[in-house]
Design an enzyme around this catalytic site. Structure first.
Site, PDB file in Angstrom:
ATOM      1  N   GLU A  14       8.401   1.352   6.075  1.00 52.15           N
ATOM      2  CA  GLU A  14       7.892   0.380   5.120  1.00 52.15           C
ATOM      3  C   GLU A  14       8.956   0.594   4.183  1.00 52.15           C
ATOM      4  OE1 GLU A  14       3.282  -2.302   4.964  1.00 52.15           O
ATOM      5  OE2 GLU A  14       3.459  -0.035   4.389  1.00 52.15           O
TER       6      GLU A  14
ATOM      7  N   HIS B  38       7.739   4.141   3.137  1.00 56.28           N
ATOM      8  CA  HIS B  38       5.829   4.093   3.367  1.00 56.28           C
ATOM      9  C   HIS B  38       6.785   4.791   5.059  1.00 56.28           C
ATOM     10  CE1 HIS B  38       1.718   3.014   4.085  1.00 56.28           C
ATOM     11  NE2 HIS B  38       1.767   4.733   2.980  1.00 56.28           N
TER      12      HIS B  38
ATOM     13  N   ASN C 161      -1.581  -1.606   5.459  1.00 57.45           N
ATOM     14  CA  ASN C 161      -2.078  -1.123   4.383  1.00 57.45           C
ATOM     15  C   ASN C 161      -3.157  -2.497   4.094  1.00 57.45           C
ATOM     16  OD1 ASN C 161      -2.551   1.615   5.599  1.00 57.45           O
ATOM     17  ND2 ASN C 161      -0.990   2.483   3.164  1.00 57.45           N
TER      18      ASN C 161
END
Ligand code: CAA
Length: 284
Positions: free
Chosen positions: A153, A141, A192
């Site tokens: 990530e 990510h 997130n």
């Protein structure tokens, strides 16, 4: 395994940025798009960002040309047969992503190949289970703008092989020059899980008339030294991406902090998606 032959699925905001990072790192990159128009738009996005990197003194003109020569666009998924690493960066729709993973599973021939998703918040295991090789699937990510933000990530599902996780971690730090962190396959991973509740709170603050968007943004820039405030950041991330991430986190956790604000849904219904569409909370 030395990863050299790579592919990115999709050349929207994130796909184009990821393809640029891979191409600048000297890798052979195929970008798969749905049609020639989308390919042309993706190429233009990458050329613009590479041009900006040259302007900012981050890249010389020869390195830009080499990066561009490392990139090929294709509308035929069969062209990805010999890839060692494929990063899916299609829109945040679970069914679309699952069908891409199932197609990739049928096309990519190398049993050692790694299939990754750049999803912001969806469960990696669901994509892994759309293939016959779930142990070779994980999340990689990136953050927007991918050519600028150092973090990546690495998201292992409960079935990801340790060797895949460690190969990708080394690749991200040693080949791409990015900063990897290890995240669990949980809603929102690390960043997130913190960022989406923050962005939703800022939009709720605006929606309720509590403060103007300018004052909310000025508050976080000048009070907390963030490079940009949350309303502008939501526009940068893409309001559709913020909405999908919030929806998927809310569905799984029921955490009210991730409940999408009505204003966010209405903006997306109106096609006001932020920087990428030319208008979101601000005009671009
Ligand atoms: N290529 C390479 N470097 C570039 C570049 C490019 N295309 N564009 C800019 N840069 C470099 C600049 O040279 C500059 O580097 P230095 O600090 O070393 O000088 C740096 O990036 C910042 O550039 P600018 O000062 O010119 O500012 P900008 O307006 O162009 O960009 C920004 C600003 C980088 C977007 C900055 O405001 C920022 O970091 N904002 C926060 C972004 C953020 O939080 N992103 C994460 C979003 S969450 C996400 O993506 C995950 C998700 O799943 C939702």
């Amino acid at each position: 395994m030395t990863i050299q032959r790579t592919a990115v699925i999709g050349s929207g905001l994130m796909g184009a940025g990821i393809a640029e990072v891979l191409a600048k790192s000297g890798l052979d990159v195929i970008v798969r798009e749905i049609n020639d128009e989308a390919s042309a738009a993706g190429r233009a996005r990458i050329e613009k960002s590479l041009g900006r990197a040259v302007e900012k003194g981050k890249l010389d003109a020869d390195a830009r040309d080499t990066a561009l020569s490392n990139l090929r666009f294709s509308t035929d998924i069969a062209d990805l047969a010999d890839r060692q690493l494929v990063i899916e960066a299609a829109s945040e729709n679970e069914d679309i992503k699952k069908s891409i993973f199932s197609e990739l599973d049928g096309v990519v021939t190398d049993p050692e190949a790694i299939l990754a998703s750049n999803t912001s918040s969806m469960p990696i295991i669901r994509f892994a289970q759309s293939t016959s090789r779930p142990e070779r699937v994980l999340g990689i990510h990136f953050f927007n703008p991918a050519p600028v933000q150092p973090l990546v990530e690495i998201v292992s599902s409960v079935l990801t092989a340790e060797e895949v996780r460690s190969t990708v971690t080394d690749f991200v730090s040693d080949v791409l020059g990015k900063k990897p962190v290890q995240a669990e396959d949980r809603p929102g991973f690390i960043v997130n899980a913190l960022l989406i509740p923050y962005l939703c709170s800022a939009i709720r603050m605006l929606e309720s008339g509590f403060a103007t968007k300018e004052d909310i943004d000025t508050g976080m820039v000048n009070g907390c030294a963030h490079p940009m405030g949350p309303i502008k950041l939501a526009d940068l991330v893409g309001l559709d991406t913020c909405l999908f991430a919030a929806q998927s986190m809310y569905e799984e956790t029921g955490d009210l902090a991730t409940k999408p604000p009505v204003l966010l849904s209405r903006m997306v219904d109106a096609g006001l998606l932020g920087v990428k569409s030319g208008r979101g909370f601000y005009e671009y």
